[in-house]
Scaffold this active site. Structure first.
Site, PDB file in Angstrom:
ATOM      1  N   GLU A 103      -6.504   3.097  -2.075  1.00 18.32           N
ATOM      2  CA  GLU A 103      -5.940   1.794  -2.424  1.00 18.32           C
ATOM      3  C   GLU A 103      -6.494   1.393  -3.776  1.00 18.32           C
ATOM      4  O   GLU A 103      -7.518   1.906  -4.201  1.00 18.32           O
ATOM      5  CB  GLU A 103      -6.402   0.705  -1.426  1.00 18.32           C
ATOM      6  CG  GLU A 103      -5.839   0.846  -0.042  1.00 18.32           C
ATOM      7  CD  GLU A 103      -6.412  -0.181   0.940  1.00 18.32           C
ATOM      8  OE1 GLU A 103      -6.967  -1.203   0.496  1.00 18.32           O
ATOM      9  OE2 GLU A 103      -6.301   0.054   2.144  1.00 18.32           O
TER      10      GLU A 103
ATOM     11  N   LYS B 282      -0.947   3.448   8.838  1.00 14.69           N
ATOM     12  CA  LYS B 282      -1.445   2.280   8.103  1.00 14.69           C
ATOM     13  C   LYS B 282      -0.329   1.272   7.872  1.00 14.69           C
ATOM     14  O   LYS B 282       0.830   1.651   7.738  1.00 14.69           O
ATOM     15  CB  LYS B 282      -2.001   2.722   6.733  1.00 14.69           C
ATOM     16  CG  LYS B 282      -3.167   3.686   6.801  1.00 14.69           C
ATOM     17  CD  LYS B 282      -3.694   4.000   5.410  1.00 14.69           C
ATOM     18  CE  LYS B 282      -4.913   4.909   5.496  1.00 14.69           C
ATOM     19  NZ  LYS B 282      -5.482   5.196   4.164  1.00 14.69           N
TER      20      LYS B 282
ATOM     21  N   LYS C 164       0.818  -1.221   0.000  1.00 14.87           N
ATOM     22  CA  LYS C 164       0.000   0.000   0.000  1.00 14.87           C
ATOM     23  C   LYS C 164       0.853   1.274   0.000  1.00 14.87           C
ATOM     24  O   LYS C 164       0.429   2.297  -0.563  1.00 14.87           O
ATOM     25  CB  LYS C 164      -0.943  -0.002   1.211  1.00 14.87           C
ATOM     26  CG  LYS C 164      -1.813  -1.250   1.320  1.00 14.87           C
ATOM     27  CD  LYS C 164      -2.684  -1.477   0.100  1.00 14.87           C
ATOM     28  CE  LYS C 164      -3.313  -2.860   0.086  1.00 14.87           C
ATOM     29  NZ  LYS C 164      -4.045  -3.173  -1.144  1.00 14.87           N
TER      30      LYS C 164
ATOM     31  N   ARG D 197      -8.994  -7.036  -8.242  1.00 12.60           N
ATOM     32  CA  ARG D 197      -9.850  -8.222  -8.312  1.00 12.60           C
ATOM     33  C   ARG D 197     -11.269  -7.801  -8.671  1.00 12.60           C
ATOM     34  O   ARG D 197     -11.575  -6.608  -8.679  1.00 12.60           O
ATOM     35  CB  ARG D 197      -9.885  -8.883  -6.932  1.00 12.60           C
ATOM     36  CG  ARG D 197     -10.435  -7.922  -5.877  1.00 12.60           C
ATOM     37  CD  ARG D 197     -10.714  -8.547  -4.527  1.00 12.60           C
ATOM     38  NE  ARG D 197     -11.448  -7.631  -3.668  1.00 12.60           N
ATOM     39  CZ  ARG D 197     -10.902  -6.727  -2.863  1.00 12.60           C
ATOM     40  NH1 ARG D 197      -9.581  -6.582  -2.816  1.00 12.60           N
ATOM     41  NH2 ARG D 197     -11.667  -5.933  -2.129  1.00 12.60           N
TER      42      ARG D 197
ATOM     43  N   GLU E  15      -0.477   9.001   6.901  1.00 15.24           N
ATOM     44  CA  GLU E  15      -1.191   9.962   6.063  1.00 15.24           C
ATOM     45  C   GLU E  15      -1.956  10.934   6.947  1.00 15.24           C
ATOM     46  O   GLU E  15      -2.376  10.578   8.045  1.00 15.24           O
ATOM     47  CB  GLU E  15      -2.241   9.246   5.189  1.00 15.24           C
ATOM     48  CG  GLU E  15      -1.693   8.446   4.059  1.00 15.24           C
ATOM     49  CD  GLU E  15      -2.811   7.862   3.205  1.00 15.24           C
ATOM     50  OE1 GLU E  15      -3.974   7.850   3.634  1.00 15.24           O
ATOM     51  OE2 GLU E  15      -2.497   7.427   2.090  1.00 15.24           O
TER      52      GLU E  15
HETATM   53  C1  MV4 Z   1      -8.225   6.786   5.404  1.00 21.51           C
HETATM   54  C2  MV4 Z   1      -9.300   7.487   5.969  1.00 21.51           C
HETATM   55  C3  MV4 Z   1      -9.145   8.833   6.200  1.00 21.51           C
HETATM   56  N1  MV4 Z   1      -7.980   9.435   5.892  1.00 21.51           N
HETATM   57  N2  MV4 Z   1      -7.101   7.440   5.099  1.00 21.51           N
HETATM   58  C4  MV4 Z   1     -10.198   2.446   5.594  1.00 21.51           C
HETATM   59  C5  MV4 Z   1      -9.819   1.196   4.885  1.00 21.51           C
HETATM   60  C6  MV4 Z   1      -8.673   1.509   4.012  1.00 21.51           C
HETATM   61  N3  MV4 Z   1      -9.055   1.345   2.644  1.00 21.51           N
HETATM   62  C7  MV4 Z   1      -8.311   2.919   4.324  1.00 21.51           C
HETATM   63  N4  MV4 Z   1      -9.376   3.471   5.121  1.00 21.51           N
HETATM   64  C8  MV4 Z   1      -9.415   4.793   5.422  1.00 21.51           C
HETATM   65  N5  MV4 Z   1      -8.299   5.487   5.133  1.00 21.51           N
HETATM   66  C9  MV4 Z   1      -6.992   8.739   5.357  1.00 21.51           C
HETATM   67  N6  MV4 Z   1      -5.853   9.357   5.035  1.00 21.51           N
HETATM   68  C10 MV4 Z   1     -10.473   6.787   6.248  1.00 21.51           C
HETATM   69  C11 MV4 Z   1     -10.521   5.432   5.997  1.00 21.51           C
HETATM   70  C12 MV4 Z   1     -11.759   4.784   6.287  1.00 21.51           C
HETATM   71  C13 MV4 Z   1     -12.206   4.614   7.617  1.00 21.51           C
HETATM   72  C14 MV4 Z   1     -11.466   5.009   8.731  1.00 21.51           C
HETATM   73  C15 MV4 Z   1     -11.943   4.831  10.017  1.00 21.51           C
HETATM   74  C16 MV4 Z   1     -13.183   4.237  10.233  1.00 21.51           C
HETATM   75  C17 MV4 Z   1     -13.928   3.830   9.151  1.00 21.51           C
HETATM   76  C18 MV4 Z   1     -13.455   3.999   7.836  1.00 21.51           C
HETATM   77  C19 MV4 Z   1     -14.236   3.591   6.758  1.00 21.51           C
HETATM   78  C20 MV4 Z   1     -13.772   3.769   5.477  1.00 21.51           C
HETATM   79  C21 MV4 Z   1     -12.543   4.364   5.249  1.00 21.51           C
END
Ligand code: MV4
Length: 463
Positions: free
Chosen positions: A288, A158, A116, A292, A200
């Site tokens: 991301e 992350k 990632k 798939r 991030e």
């Molecule tokens: C984030 C974000 C906010 N800011 N990155 C969640 C899964 C993965 N694909 C990345 N995700 C997120 N990344 C930044 N820079 C918010 C999410 C996010 C999320 C975060 C906390 C609780 C629920 C969430 C649901 C969807 C995405």
């Protein structure tokens, strides 16, 4: 064209792939674990091979068993579905070495997008917007704090090897970082055997909006619009829809063009999805890329009148895309509800015998499922048992259609998440298109600060 395909999956996606193969006149081989012997994907395939005992590590993730099954049945290709080995670069490489076509992107793309931090770096370098951040090596929490202060709190830590929300920590100040960084590092090491983390800027009250793409081996790439997947709980999507209530045609075109440009730069082939965060100011940022077919692909199929699994197979067989961007017509509104074998209040898994069931139908209703009355939902796998997908000219009518479909979705013997969806669909904020990734917090037990989204949550546009 392929003569025979092995479907390296189970459940609704395995049956979904078999339907596409049958329409194309391609023979199918199902693989199954001991407890899936009587499953529908086995029944509907032309041949079936048992690949091991119930635990997926010994069956659906067992590469030698899968390759043996493929060799014995003499297939031309393997469709991995989603989950299991779908994004495993090593598996794709082994398929290639055995002269079996892996239906998906090549191992290099799987490796790139599986890392990632590298994916983020790549997107940034080709001009795709990413949130302010840092994807280099981070030594310790003191360095993490320096980076966070540079970016500005709140930040999100992350796991490079993670994805889908696993191994993430939202950090709001220096003190939190002192705990969060080592915890995230340890969690990532345990879960993914890698302690690489990146940081991030955290985007508050965002929507999760993802763009579906298709690319062939000749550089033709199209997007098929977006899916709004903001309705999630603990990073499990519950309900998805297309189009998103947040997007204007102009923003859709910009996000779509960005996704297509990204795919062109990295030489992406087959079906893929670029996940974006959409902030309340309508700025979007790459999160991301999923390499798939996704669970929620049917909503895109409904609004674009396409068959994405068919396209995946044709692309892998070396065919050219039969349409270009201008040929893709977006029509109406589609919603998908994921029906899980879970308690509707605690979301605890509820495996067991399905004693009776009714599957809804009628105009504009599609159900993708692989369960039937008399089937024992095993405890070893994902709890998804059905997807109800509706389509209608406008969103309010699609919501009404989904509500009546849910009323006809009867499953006896186990608990399901049908009542959760009835609640979501009658929520005024959902009906108004006023959602964010925090939407489900209002339905959590013991939640005192409930039922209102902050003023700055992403608003829906009137349609
Ligand atoms: C984030 C974000 C906010 N800011 N990155 C969640 C899964 C993965 N694909 C990345 N995700 C997120 N990344 C930044 N820079 C918010 C999410 C996010 C999320 C975060 C906390 C609780 C629920 C969430 C649901 C969807 C995405």
């Amino acid at each position: 064209m392929f003569r025979k395909i092995l479907v390296a999956n189970r459940g609704e996606i395995a049956t979904r792939i078999i339907w596409a193969c049958r329409e194309l006149g391609i023979r199918t081989v199902a693989v199954h674990s001991d407890v899936d012997r009587d499953s529908l994907h086995v029944r509907f395939a032309d041949e079936a091979v048992c690949i091991g005992p119930a635990p997926s590590s010994k069956s659906y993730l067992n590469i030698p068993a899968l390759i043996s099954a493929a060799e014995i049945t003499n297939v031309d290709a393997i469709h991995p579905g989603y989950g299991f080995l779908a994004e495993n670069a090593n598996f794709a490489k082994i398929c290639g070495a055995c002269n079996i076509t892996f239906i998906g992107p090549g191992p290099d793309i799987l490796s790139l997008m599986g890392d990632k931090a590298r994916a983020r770096q790549t997107m940034k370098s080709i001009g795709v917007p990413v949130t302010p951040g840092y994807e280099g090596l981070i030594e310790d929490e003191e360095e993490a704090i320096r980076i966070a202060e540079d970016i500005g709190y709140p930040v999100i830590v992350k796991a490079s090897a993670g994805g889908g929300g696993r191994g993430m920590r939202i950090v709001r100040n220096r003190e939190e970082m002192l705990n969060a960084f080592p915890a995230a590092r340890q969690e990532s090491q345990l879960a993914f055997n890698s302690s690489d983390l990146y940081i991030e800027r955290y985007v508050e009250n965002a929507r999760h909006v993802e763009i579906q793409v298709l690319g062939d081996n000749y550089g033709n790439i199209v997007h098929l619009g977006e899916r709004d997947c903001s309705i999630q709980r603990r990073h499990q999507k519950l309900l998805e829809e297309s189009p998103s209530t947040a997007l204007t045609p102009e923003l859709r075109a910009r996000m779509g063009d960005t996704a297509v440009r990204a795919c062109r730069e990295i030489g992406y082939v087959n079906a893929g999805t670029i996940e974006f965060l959409l902030d309340p100011g309508m700025n979007f940022y790459f999160m991301e890329m999923n390499t798939r077919i996704q669970v929620e692909h049917p909503v895109t199929e409904m609004v674009t009148n396409t068959d994405l699994v068919r396209e995946q197979i044709l692309i892998a067989a070396g065919e050219r895309l039969e349409f270009d961007q201008d040929d893709i017509v977006f029509s109406g509104h589609s919603i998908e509800c994921r029906i899980n074998a879970e308690s509707p209040s605690t979301f605890a898994p509820s495996p067991g015998l399905i004693t009776a069931m009714n599957i809804p139908g009628g105009p504009g209703v599609r159900v993708d499922t692989a369960v039937y009355p008399g089937w024992f939902v095993p405890p070893h796998y994902d709890s998804l048992i059905a997807k109800i997908i509706v389509h209608h000219r406008d969103r309010n009518k699609a919501i009404a259609r989904m509500r009546r479909a849910l009323e006809a979705m009867i499953v006896e013997g186990i608990k399901t998440t049908v009542p959760v969806h009835q609640k979501i669909l009658s929520d005024p904020d959902f009906v108004a298109g006023n959602v964010s990734t925090r939407f489900m917090e209002r339905f959590e037990k013991n939640n005192e600060s409930r039922n209102e989204l902050p003023d700055h949550a992403v608003q829906g546009v009137a349609s």
